[in-house]
Design an enzyme around this catalytic site. Structure first.
Site: not given
Length: 277
Positions: A100, A7, A207, A9
């Site tokens: 968040d 998959s 990140f 994103e």
């Protein structure tokens, strides 16, 4: 062993130009025939409409798509309204996350944890949605302890999650150790490994600092040694991540979830390398 699922994103584009670039990238990635595309949901639901618009567009192109949904800062009524929207568009898959809080935001909302969100989705919609949740092989950066983090994951599964996607990582042993621990708790849902291609050293460090993903020292030093040589960074990154993917699949990972950063080149290169292996 079952054929692994792949998959990809995306994040929702913020400008018309970004939307056009994503369409081009998505058309290239669709040629790889992933099981589905997922689309992230901003802090406090800040990209809610963009997430839905992108997912609806992907569905209209004939591909399965899963919106992310976070509960932090949200009310039950607002989540209920979003779920109703998803259902009205025929969306059958969702990635349920705590999320968040955006900076300067007030309280945490009525649903404090992803497990409570999963429980709420099930109570409201039954088995309509295939629910994916997050997993953290290297432990969530805000967890009180590894044991506490594992119990949090177990609660999400008990609440009705169908499968999980991990935070990205570069140490396969962390994934295998996590899987051993989940099996000891009787957890048997598929846990798909999240994969972040390496294309930019500075971005990767930023990140990883934010999300708690460890970059092995030898990888960090090698990447740093390339300086501004982006071609060498990408070539080395491809080798490192392809080897990681091969080891994960050989060790029984049920699939790979690629964090594409709305780009096609790095994910396609990884895919081709794995196909040739």
């Amino acid at each position: 062993m079952a054929t692994p699922d792949f998959s990809i994103e995306f994040y929702p584009p913020k400008t018309p130009d970004g939307a056009d670039k994503l369409r081009v990238a998505r058309a290239k990635l669709a040629l790889l025939q992933p099981k589905y595309f997922s689309v992230t949901f901003g802090a406090g639901g800040s990209t809610q409409q963009g997430t839905l618009d992108t997912v609806v567009e992907i569905l209209g192109e004939g591909h399965d798509a899963a919106p992310h949904l976070s509960c932090v800062g949200a009310t039950r009524e607002s989540i209920r309204a979003i779920l109703t929207q998803f259902q009205s568009h025929g969306i059958k898959r969702v990635v349920a996350l705590r999320g968040d809080l955006p900076s300067g935001y007030g309280g945490a909302g009525e649903l404090r944890y992803a497990s409570e969100l999963v429980e709420f989705i099930r109570a409201e919609t039954g088995d309509w949605f295939h629910i994916e949740v997050a997993a953290y092989p290297e432990v969530h950066p805000q967890a009180r302890s590894p044991q506490d983090d594992l119990q949090n994951f177990a609660r999400k599964v008990q609440a009705g999650a169908n499968a999980a996607i991990t935070q990205y990582f570069y140490n396969a042993d962390a994934y295998f150790a996590f899987m051993d621990q989940t099996r000891k708790l009787g957890i048997d849902i598929p846990v798909v490994a999240g994969i972040m291609p390496i294309t930019n050293y500075t971005q990767l460090m930023r990140f990883s600092d934010m999300c708690g993903a460890e970059i092995p020292r030898w990888v960090r030093l090698k990447l740093a040694s390339f300086g501004d040589d982006s071609a060498s960074i990408k070539a080395f990154g491809l080798d490192v991540v392809a080897q990681l993917c091969e080891r994960l699949l050989a060790g029984g990972a049920p699939g790979l979830h690629f964090y594409s950063m709305n780009q096609a080149v790095a994910t396609t290169a990884l895919w081709e390398r794995l196909k040739a292996a």
